[in-house]
Scaffold this motif. Structure first.
Motif, PDB file in Angstrom:
ATOM      1  N   ALA A   1       1.032  -1.184   0.003  1.00  0.00           N
ATOM      2  CA  ALA A   1      -0.015  -0.089  -0.007  1.00  0.00           C
ATOM      3  C   ALA A   1       0.674   1.138  -0.055  1.00  0.00           C
ATOM      4  O   ALA A   1       2.144   1.217   0.662  1.00  0.00           O
ATOM      5  CB  ALA A   1      -1.023   0.111   1.272  1.00  0.00           C
ATOM      6  N   ALA A   2       0.598   2.274  -0.858  1.00  0.00           N
ATOM      7  CA  ALA A   2       1.260   3.532  -0.594  1.00  0.00           C
ATOM      8  C   ALA A   2       0.463   4.748  -0.549  1.00  0.00           C
ATOM      9  O   ALA A   2      -1.017   4.709  -0.719  1.00  0.00           O
ATOM     10  CB  ALA A   2       1.874   3.789  -2.002  1.00  0.00           C
ATOM     11  N   GLU A   3       0.962   5.694   0.487  1.00  0.00           N
ATOM     12  CA  GLU A   3       0.126   6.946   0.699  1.00  0.00           C
ATOM     13  C   GLU A   3       1.084   7.927   0.189  1.00  0.00           C
ATOM     14  O   GLU A   3       2.091   8.137   0.348  1.00  0.00           O
ATOM     15  CB  GLU A   3       0.614   6.997   2.424  1.00  0.00           C
ATOM     16  CG  GLU A   3      -0.251   8.119   2.851  1.00  0.00           C
ATOM     17  CD  GLU A   3      -0.222   8.027   4.390  1.00  0.00           C
ATOM     18  OE1 GLU A   3      -1.118   8.000   5.301  1.00  0.00           O
ATOM     19  OE2 GLU A   3       0.912   8.458   4.963  1.00  0.00           O
ATOM     20  N   VAL A   4       0.181   8.485  -0.962  1.00  0.00           N
ATOM     21  CA  VAL A   4       0.854   9.646  -1.752  1.00  0.00           C
ATOM     22  C   VAL A   4       0.333  10.926  -1.648  1.00  0.00           C
ATOM     23  O   VAL A   4      -1.202  10.988  -1.296  1.00  0.00           O
ATOM     24  CB  VAL A   4       0.460   9.048  -3.245  1.00  0.00           C
ATOM     25  CG1 VAL A   4       1.232  10.111  -4.276  1.00  0.00           C
ATOM     26  CG2 VAL A   4       1.138   7.666  -3.643  1.00  0.00           C
ATOM     27  N   GLU A   5       1.026  11.780  -1.452  1.00  0.00           N
ATOM     28  CA  GLU A   5       0.576  13.303  -0.979  1.00  0.00           C
ATOM     29  C   GLU A   5       0.224  13.822  -2.440  1.00  0.00           C
ATOM     30  O   GLU A   5       1.080  14.018  -3.183  1.00  0.00           O
ATOM     31  CB  GLU A   5       1.881  14.071  -0.540  1.00  0.00           C
ATOM     32  CG  GLU A   5       1.345  15.260   0.060  1.00  0.00           C
ATOM     33  CD  GLU A   5       0.261  15.414   1.385  1.00  0.00           C
ATOM     34  OE1 GLU A   5      -0.658  16.031   1.439  1.00  0.00           O
ATOM     35  OE2 GLU A   5       0.639  14.449   2.135  1.00  0.00           O
ATOM     36  N   ILE A   6      -1.080  14.219  -2.504  1.00  0.00           N
ATOM     37  CA  ILE A   6      -1.715  15.060  -3.662  1.00  0.00           C
ATOM     38  C   ILE A   6      -2.425  16.253  -3.224  1.00  0.00           C
ATOM     39  O   ILE A   6      -2.862  16.164  -1.904  1.00  0.00           O
ATOM     40  CB  ILE A   6      -2.180  14.114  -4.632  1.00  0.00           C
ATOM     41  CG1 ILE A   6      -3.476  13.327  -3.957  1.00  0.00           C
ATOM     42  CG2 ILE A   6      -1.328  12.766  -5.464  1.00  0.00           C
ATOM     43  CD1 ILE A   6      -4.450  12.935  -4.947  1.00  0.00           C
TER      44      ILE A   6
ATOM     45  N   ASP B   1       0.392   7.634 -11.071  1.00  0.00           N
ATOM     46  CA  ASP B   1       0.445   6.465 -11.833  1.00  0.00           C
ATOM     47  C   ASP B   1       2.009   5.780 -11.778  1.00  0.00           C
ATOM     48  O   ASP B   1       2.199   4.679 -11.901  1.00  0.00           O
ATOM     49  CB  ASP B   1       0.356   6.838 -13.377  1.00  0.00           C
ATOM     50  CG  ASP B   1      -1.093   7.065 -13.697  1.00  0.00           C
ATOM     51  OD1 ASP B   1      -1.825   6.580 -13.205  1.00  0.00           O
ATOM     52  OD2 ASP B   1      -1.274   7.769 -14.636  1.00  0.00           O
ATOM     53  N   ALA B   2       2.930   6.757 -11.414  1.00  0.00           N
ATOM     54  CA  ALA B   2       4.383   6.229 -11.309  1.00  0.00           C
ATOM     55  C   ALA B   2       4.316   5.157 -10.064  1.00  0.00           C
ATOM     56  O   ALA B   2       5.257   4.291 -10.203  1.00  0.00           O
ATOM     57  CB  ALA B   2       5.149   7.424 -11.047  1.00  0.00           C
ATOM     58  N   VAL B   3       3.526   5.653  -9.092  1.00  0.00           N
ATOM     59  CA  VAL B   3       3.803   4.743  -7.708  1.00  0.00           C
ATOM     60  C   VAL B   3       3.102   3.376  -8.098  1.00  0.00           C
ATOM     61  O   VAL B   3       3.503   2.321  -7.833  1.00  0.00           O
ATOM     62  CB  VAL B   3       3.038   5.525  -6.647  1.00  0.00           C
ATOM     63  CG1 VAL B   3       2.999   4.604  -5.548  1.00  0.00           C
ATOM     64  CG2 VAL B   3       3.905   6.629  -6.160  1.00  0.00           C
ATOM     65  N   ARG B   4       2.142   3.511  -8.664  1.00  0.00           N
ATOM     66  CA  ARG B   4       1.352   2.090  -9.073  1.00  0.00           C
ATOM     67  C   ARG B   4       2.031   1.218 -10.099  1.00  0.00           C
ATOM     68  O   ARG B   4       2.232   0.159  -9.874  1.00  0.00           O
ATOM     69  CB  ARG B   4      -0.023   2.436  -9.601  1.00  0.00           C
ATOM     70  CG  ARG B   4      -0.935   1.201  -9.998  1.00  0.00           C
ATOM     71  CD  ARG B   4      -2.212   1.869 -10.302  1.00  0.00           C
ATOM     72  NE  ARG B   4      -3.162   2.315  -9.443  1.00  0.00           N
ATOM     73  CZ  ARG B   4      -3.462   3.669  -9.398  1.00  0.00           C
ATOM     74  NH1 ARG B   4      -3.177   4.302 -10.412  1.00  0.00           N
ATOM     75  NH2 ARG B   4      -4.071   4.143  -8.600  1.00  0.00           N
TER      76      ARG B   4
ATOM     77  N   LEU C   1       5.352   4.146   1.943  1.00  0.00           N
ATOM     78  CA  LEU C   1       5.033   2.707   1.563  1.00  0.00           C
ATOM     79  C   LEU C   1       4.672   1.774   2.819  1.00  0.00           C
ATOM     80  O   LEU C   1       5.572   1.824   3.750  1.00  0.00           O
ATOM     81  CB  LEU C   1       6.027   2.061   0.878  1.00  0.00           C
ATOM     82  CG  LEU C   1       6.507   2.725  -0.417  1.00  0.00           C
ATOM     83  CD1 LEU C   1       7.556   2.074  -1.248  1.00  0.00           C
ATOM     84  CD2 LEU C   1       5.313   3.018  -1.448  1.00  0.00           C
ATOM     85  N   PHE C   2       3.858   1.088   2.465  1.00  0.00           N
ATOM     86  CA  PHE C   2       3.463  -0.054   3.583  1.00  0.00           C
ATOM     87  C   PHE C   2       3.703  -1.397   2.926  1.00  0.00           C
ATOM     88  O   PHE C   2       3.114  -1.713   1.881  1.00  0.00           O
ATOM     89  CB  PHE C   2       2.110  -0.017   4.153  1.00  0.00           C
ATOM     90  CG  PHE C   2       2.002   1.323   4.821  1.00  0.00           C
ATOM     91  CD1 PHE C   2       2.200   1.665   6.146  1.00  0.00           C
ATOM     92  CD2 PHE C   2       1.571   2.577   4.151  1.00  0.00           C
ATOM     93  CE1 PHE C   2       2.374   3.049   6.786  1.00  0.00           C
ATOM     94  CE2 PHE C   2       1.430   3.726   4.645  1.00  0.00           C
ATOM     95  CZ  PHE C   2       2.019   3.952   6.014  1.00  0.00           C
ATOM     96  N   GLU C   3       3.834  -2.593   3.651  1.00  0.00           N
ATOM     97  CA  GLU C   3       3.635  -4.028   3.234  1.00  0.00           C
ATOM     98  C   GLU C   3       2.795  -4.812   4.151  1.00  0.00           C
ATOM     99  O   GLU C   3       2.498  -4.529   5.120  1.00  0.00           O
ATOM    100  CB  GLU C   3       5.146  -4.737   3.445  1.00  0.00           C
ATOM    101  CG  GLU C   3       5.322  -6.124   3.170  1.00  0.00           C
ATOM    102  CD  GLU C   3       6.326  -6.835   3.169  1.00  0.00           C
ATOM    103  OE1 GLU C   3       6.578  -8.073   2.673  1.00  0.00           O
ATOM    104  OE2 GLU C   3       7.145  -6.305   3.873  1.00  0.00           O
ATOM    105  N   LEU C   4       1.698  -5.037   3.358  1.00  0.00           N
ATOM    106  CA  LEU C   4       0.401  -5.604   3.862  1.00  0.00           C
ATOM    107  C   LEU C   4       0.759  -7.241   4.044  1.00  0.00           C
ATOM    108  O   LEU C   4       1.121  -7.972   3.328  1.00  0.00           O
ATOM    109  CB  LEU C   4      -0.777  -5.605   2.826  1.00  0.00           C
ATOM    110  CG  LEU C   4      -1.007  -4.252   2.409  1.00  0.00           C
ATOM    111  CD1 LEU C   4      -2.030  -4.081   1.411  1.00  0.00           C
ATOM    112  CD2 LEU C   4      -1.196  -3.247   3.762  1.00  0.00           C
TER     113      LEU C   4
END
Length: 65
Positions: A10-15, A37-40, A57-60
């Motif tokens: 999982a990713a936490e993206v600041e927008i 899109d780059a993160v995905r 980033l987080f590892e589930l």
């Protein structure tokens, strides 16, 4: 803040969302959309260092009940 889930990550993206009185509100900038899109894409390739440039980033891990 936008959350992306891709595989075991999982990713936490600041927008930044832009609000207006128009019917398409809220919107985000083209740069923020490219960042998502780059993160995905990086997470799909398991390119963690690249994804980490733009996101937290987080590892589930599954939890057994």
């Amino acid at each position: 803040m936008e959350l992306i889930h891709e595989g075991k990550y999982a990713a936490e993206v600041e927008i930044e969302f832009h609000y207006s009185d128009e019917s398409w509100s809220p919107t985000m900038s083209a740069n923020d959309a490219k960042k998502l899109d780059a993160v995905r894409s990086a997470l799909r390739r398991n390119d963690i260092p690249e994804a980490a440039k733009y996101a937290r980033l987080f590892e589930l891990k599954p939890i057994s009940a």
